[in-house]
Design a protein around this motif. Sequence first.
Motif, mmCIF file in Angstrom:
data_model
loop_
_atom_site.group_PDB
_atom_site.id
_atom_site.type_symbol
_atom_site.label_atom_id
_atom_site.label_comp_id
_atom_site.label_asym_id
_atom_site.label_seq_id
_atom_site.Cartn_x
_atom_site.Cartn_y
_atom_site.Cartn_z
ATOM 1 N N UNK A 84 0.667 -1.178 0.074
ATOM 2 C CA UNK A 84 0.059 0.105 -0.003
ATOM 3 C C UNK A 84 1.116 1.365 -0.016
ATOM 4 N N UNK A 85 1.928 1.300 0.750
ATOM 5 C CA UNK A 85 2.865 2.431 0.741
ATOM 6 C C UNK A 85 3.447 2.819 -0.376
ATOM 7 N N UNK A 86 3.772 1.828 -1.197
ATOM 8 C CA UNK A 86 4.432 1.817 -2.502
ATOM 9 C C UNK A 86 3.495 2.471 -3.573
ATOM 10 N N UNK A 87 2.073 1.937 -3.553
ATOM 11 C CA UNK A 87 0.956 2.479 -4.194
ATOM 12 C C UNK A 87 0.980 4.023 -3.950
ATOM 13 N N UNK A 88 0.824 4.320 -2.794
ATOM 14 C CA UNK A 88 0.975 5.827 -2.253
ATOM 15 C C UNK A 88 2.000 6.483 -2.945
ATOM 16 N N UNK A 89 3.262 6.123 -2.681
ATOM 17 C CA UNK A 89 4.513 6.649 -2.972
ATOM 18 C C UNK A 89 4.580 6.972 -4.373
ATOM 19 N N UNK A 96 -0.150 5.809 -7.544
ATOM 20 C CA UNK A 96 -0.778 4.694 -8.115
ATOM 21 C C UNK A 96 -2.085 4.363 -7.352
ATOM 22 N N UNK A 97 -2.454 5.007 -6.473
ATOM 23 C CA UNK A 97 -3.762 4.836 -5.535
ATOM 24 C C UNK A 97 -4.662 6.012 -5.774
ATOM 25 N N UNK A 98 -5.928 5.780 -5.824
ATOM 26 C CA UNK A 98 -7.158 6.772 -5.907
ATOM 27 C C UNK A 98 -7.295 7.396 -4.551
ATOM 28 N N UNK A 99 -7.039 6.683 -3.457
ATOM 29 C CA UNK A 99 -7.406 7.444 -2.088
ATOM 30 C C UNK A 99 -6.102 8.290 -1.648
ATOM 31 N N UNK A 100 -4.932 8.365 -2.091
ATOM 32 C CA UNK A 100 -3.902 9.123 -1.788
ATOM 33 C C UNK A 100 -3.334 9.619 -2.958
ATOM 34 N N UNK A 101 -2.967 11.055 -3.086
ATOM 35 C CA UNK A 101 -2.054 11.630 -4.178
ATOM 36 C C UNK A 101 -1.391 12.761 -3.693
ATOM 37 N N UNK A 102 -0.184 12.504 -3.996
ATOM 38 C CA UNK A 102 0.995 13.385 -3.697
ATOM 39 C C UNK A 102 1.409 14.471 -4.874
#
Length: 422
Positions: free
Chosen positions: A69-74, A77-83
């Motif tokens: 999950x952390x890699x997807x966030x980083x 690639x995740x819809x629920x978190x974007x940087x």
Amino acid sequence: MSQTANEGEVIVLGAGIVGVSVALHLQQRGRTVILVDRRGAGEETSYGNAGLIERSSVIPYGVPRDLSTLLRYGFNRSADVHFDWRYLPRIAPWLWRFWRESAPSPLARAADDMWPLIERSVIEHESLMSQAGVLPVLRKTGWIEAYRTEETFQRARNAATALHRFGLNYDVLDTKALQQREPHFSNVHAGAIHWLDAATVPDPGAVVKAYAKLFVDRGGIFLCGNARDLQQKETGWSITTESGTAHAPQIVAALGPWSDMVFRPLGYKIPLLMKRGYHVHFGTETNAVLNHPLVDVDGGFLIAPMNQGIRLTTGIEFSRRDSDPTPIQLDRTEPLAREILPLGHRIETVPWMGSRPCLPDMRPVIGRGWRHKGLWFAFGHNHHGFTLGPVTGRLLAEMMTGEKTFTDPTPFALKRFENGRS
């Protein structure tokens, strides 16, 4: 511009759900209150939420601990978190502390500290809604967390069982049972948890406006002004408004994501971070109806039945508060939402965007500004501002008037950020 002076005992800065609730509770205790905002009541963060009073959300929103999950966030690639990567160096220390506070032991302590507020969230809203004449809009039907895979559904069932000590009420739904509660749903979900203790409203901004009207109808003063014009005087605090200068010996900063406009110039080092979010409304096709707010956990979004239509809300965007909108999360999640429910066209041409005020230890600041006489704070509710507005108003008003508080306010004290811990 009028040059008349408005004299009160307390000035409350911010007419979102927290500020309006503080003003009402102080007013109920006999204080003369002046409420100040640059806009109308409930027109910023309090407008754009999902309308949930999250009596069942007892575990704060922490950082997931699994590497995938952390890699997807980083990698966004995740819809629920974007940087916004340009923002990352500035917020890295905050994220590091947030990560540490999300470990099992500190997260459990945060849950215990927040529980007295969460437990009374619906009760305190019901009290204000009854007084404001809007109690009929309260829907005590709970909300649903849905899962697209059996693996995530099983983890959710295990997590729900682990919350036994809080005495929460919930139903575990398989695909068929979910479709019975939401007859227009497709079968994309493996199952869901229906949390029954929570309540919802179909227009949170309108509820805040109703509370503000109650405040004014009871003799409260609501003025248009900017917190940047705040000044400390020998006799207290003053602020320039469109109706003249307002004076009071005490002031409450309840400005949500703009609270730094008060605490930074006064020298307080508080690790406040804004998590941005977006929403847009849809009609439905074939007269489809959504009965409950639903979080698609694997999809990273929420849909909720609102007066304006079906509201699709996004997760978190880490970006500067005032940078240009980047509603990529809406574009990613809209196709997933259409898999669940036959949505029509977007109602708004431009999505709404707002900021959520968050602190890394997942507790709000509720209490005194210890360096300045007559200064109080109430902000940083970490996605639970609408849920906790009325109960925060009660707690702070009890503190300010010397009443016995219904719970220990120590976990929310500003002083926890002293001695380099900010």
